[in-house]
Design a protein around this motif. Structure first.
Motif, PDB file in Angstrom:
ATOM      1  N   ASP A 159       0.849  -1.180   0.000  1.00  5.14           N
ATOM      2  CA  ASP A 159       0.000   0.000   0.000  1.00  5.14           C
ATOM      3  C   ASP A 159       0.890   1.238   0.000  1.00  5.14           C
ATOM      4  O   ASP A 159       1.494   1.589   1.013  1.00  5.14           O
ATOM      5  CB  ASP A 159      -0.903  -0.010   1.235  1.00  5.14           C
ATOM      6  CG  ASP A 159      -1.834   1.194   1.299  1.00  5.14           C
ATOM      7  OD1 ASP A 159      -1.854   1.975   0.329  1.00  5.14           O
ATOM      8  OD2 ASP A 159      -2.533   1.337   2.312  1.00  5.14           O
ATOM      9  N   ALA A 160       0.979   1.901  -1.147  1.00  2.18           N
ATOM     10  CA  ALA A 160       1.880   3.048  -1.275  1.00  2.18           C
ATOM     11  C   ALA A 160       1.493   4.198  -0.365  1.00  2.18           C
ATOM     12  O   ALA A 160       2.336   5.041  -0.032  1.00  2.18           O
ATOM     13  CB  ALA A 160       1.916   3.520  -2.728  1.00  2.18           C
ATOM     14  N   ALA A 273       9.235   3.132  -1.172  1.00  2.00           N
ATOM     15  CA  ALA A 273       9.737   4.363  -0.563  1.00  2.00           C
ATOM     16  C   ALA A 273      10.697   5.112  -1.474  1.00  2.00           C
ATOM     17  O   ALA A 273      11.189   6.185  -1.108  1.00  2.00           O
ATOM     18  CB  ALA A 273      10.429   4.036   0.766  1.00  2.00           C
ATOM     19  N   GLY A 274      10.995   4.552  -2.654  1.00  2.23           N
ATOM     20  CA  GLY A 274      11.869   5.222  -3.608  1.00  2.23           C
ATOM     21  C   GLY A 274      13.343   5.074  -3.315  1.00  2.23           C
ATOM     22  O   GLY A 274      14.148   5.949  -3.666  1.00  2.23           O
ATOM     23  N   ALA A 327      12.940   4.754 -10.412  1.00  2.62           N
ATOM     24  CA  ALA A 327      12.591   3.540 -11.157  1.00  2.62           C
ATOM     25  C   ALA A 327      12.000   2.484 -10.223  1.00  2.62           C
ATOM     26  O   ALA A 327      11.036   1.785 -10.579  1.00  2.62           O
ATOM     27  CB  ALA A 327      13.822   2.996 -11.877  1.00  2.62           C
ATOM     28  N   ALA A 328      12.565   2.361  -9.024  1.00  8.19           N
ATOM     29  CA  ALA A 328      12.066   1.383  -8.053  1.00  8.19           C
ATOM     30  C   ALA A 328      10.639   1.725  -7.633  1.00  8.19           C
ATOM     31  O   ALA A 328       9.767   0.844  -7.548  1.00  8.19           O
ATOM     32  CB  ALA A 328      12.986   1.351  -6.834  1.00  8.19           C
ATOM     33  N   GLN A 329      10.391   2.988  -7.373  1.00 10.30           N
ATOM     34  CA  GLN A 329       9.058   3.418  -6.953  1.00 10.30           C
ATOM     35  C   GLN A 329       8.028   3.177  -8.061  1.00 10.30           C
ATOM     36  O   GLN A 329       6.913   2.712  -7.802  1.00 10.30           O
ATOM     37  CB  GLN A 329       9.104   4.891  -6.574  1.00 10.30           C
ATOM     38  CG  GLN A 329       7.936   5.356  -5.739  1.00 10.30           C
ATOM     39  CD  GLN A 329       8.198   6.729  -5.144  1.00 10.30           C
ATOM     40  OE1 GLN A 329       8.640   7.659  -5.833  1.00 10.30           O
ATOM     41  NE2 GLN A 329       7.951   6.867  -3.848  1.00 10.30           N
ATOM     42  N   ALA A 330       8.410   3.470  -9.303  1.00 11.23           N
ATOM     43  CA  ALA A 330       7.501   3.267 -10.427  1.00 11.23           C
ATOM     44  C   ALA A 330       7.192   1.791 -10.633  1.00 11.23           C
ATOM     45  O   ALA A 330       6.044   1.412 -10.899  1.00 11.23           O
ATOM     46  CB  ALA A 330       8.106   3.871 -11.698  1.00 11.23           C
TER      47      ALA A 330
END
Length: 382
Positions: A159-160, A273-274, A327-330
């Motif tokens: 859950d972002a 968390a980016g 890129a990780a967050q996307a």
């Protein structure tokens, strides 16, 4: 701190509350525990008399399971959990549809592998469906490949919204741009000793969240190398604090050394968390979730030198960290959302009930009772 099967059980409870009235039966980490409480999840606990093959010896749990079965329409087993598997093998739940959530394998204690094989295979044969987090696990693990037709791939989801923290300023918490965070139980397969060795003669700081039997050994290693000014064992922290630390860390490290690490849920949290990731080249989903050169730098397991070089490369290059973090967050948002995980899990549960009832899955609309069974640790309520 919550991790492993209990975190997944908690998320399933939250995601399926509209369609299922859920309950949980878990093992405790002491003889005195009667209930595990994690956030809003309250679970009955089978008291433990120590640990064997890396799992609690909650000897009363099969009898608790027998008493609970009649109250529920569906059983969801989160394995490995030999005691619950033993109860199922002996037919305790033969009248109920069974879902097995495959979280990994017990890689230690090879002398007992034959017993684990018997329990695993009989339990998987009994299940209506087997839930795995990634396709490659079906091919890589013979016990799953034998039942490939029953396997359902349901990647974990995050859950972002939990990571919508206010913008942090560096301040006194992380003002040097060199903070490396790692999370997990302090056990050998997590490779935290390798992470500590990787920091010797380097400038980055390491904070490790978690508790476990390896803590004294890890602390001795920190003292031996004289890095106590840069490496901290934080112990167990509340989930909200752990997520906050993920948001302020510069790099997230996952130095796991064995294929018992099949997915790496904390890695996915760090991606949400980016954070850029440094992970290891296991034959599991770990390097497929965070991919080398895109969201992560992937190094061989048990290689402190390459682990340290990868972390240093990211610490020295803020722009690369930023790009990999984005890129990780996307990727986490597009491929590993909580809504997709919840919908897929509910579909598996309803299909299993429909198959047992020999009726179309679409015809099941009532709210059902689901019992989740798994090994866990948590705050006791007496």
């Amino acid at each position: 701190m919550v991790g492993g099967p209990l975190a997944v059980i908690r998320d399933i409870f939250a995601g399926l509350k509209e369609g299922f009235a859920s309950a949980a039966l878990v093992s405790a980490s002491s003889v005195h525990r009667r209930e595990i409480v994690i956030n809003d999840l309250q679970a009955a606990a089978g008291s433990s008399f120590g640990r064997a093959i890396g799992l609690p010896k909650a000897l009363i749990l099969p009898w608790q399971l027998l008493r609970q079965i009649a109250k529920h329409d569906l059983l969801a087993l989160h394995g490995p959990f030999p005691l619950a598997e033993l109860a199922i093998v002996f037919g305790f739940a033969r009248c109920k549809p069974l879902i097995v959530h495959w979280h990994g394998d017990v890689v230690a204690h090879r002398s007992k592998r034959w017993l684990r094989n018997v329990l695993e295979r009989k339990t998987l044969r009994r299940a209506e469906a087997i839930v795995v987090s990634d396709h490659m696990l079906i091919d890589a693990m013979p016990q799953l490949n034998e039942h490939a037709g029953k396997c359902r791939v349901v990647p974990f989801g995050i859950d972002a919204a939990k990571f919508n923290w206010p913008q942090f300023t560096a301040g006194h918490i992380n003002d040097r741009g060199r903070l490396v965070l790692a999370c997990g139980p302090l056990v050998p397969q997590k490779g935290f000793d390798v992470l500590i060795r990787s920091a010797v003669n380097r400038s980055f700081e390491v904070w490790i969240i978690g508790e476990g039997p390896e803590r004294p050994k890890l602390q001795r290693l920190i003292d031996e190398f004289g890095v106590s000014d840069r490496i901290r064992l934080l112990g167990s922290v509340p989930d909200c604090e752990r997520l906050k630390l993920m948001c302020i860390a510069d790099v997230f490290a996952m130095p796991s050394r064995t294929d018992a690490e099949t997915f790496g849920l904390v890695q996915l949290e760090a991606m949400t968390a980016g954070r850029p990731i440094v992970n290891t080249a296991l034959d599991t989903a770990v390097p497929r979730v965070a991919r080398h050169g895109i969201e992560a730098i992937t190094v061989p397991p048990d290689d402190a030198g390459q682990l340290g070089e990868a972390i240093d490369a990211l610490i020295r290059d803020p722009e690369r960290r930023r790009c990999m973090g984005h890129a990780a967050q996307a990727r986490a948002a597009a491929r590993y959302s909580a809504s997709t995980f919840n919908a897929s899990t509910e579909m598996v549960y309803r299909e299993a009930m429909a198959a047992r009832a020999k009726c179309p899955a679409a015809g099941i609309t009532l709210k059902h009772d689901a019992l989740s069974i798994g090994p866990a640790r948590g705050r006791p309520r007496r």
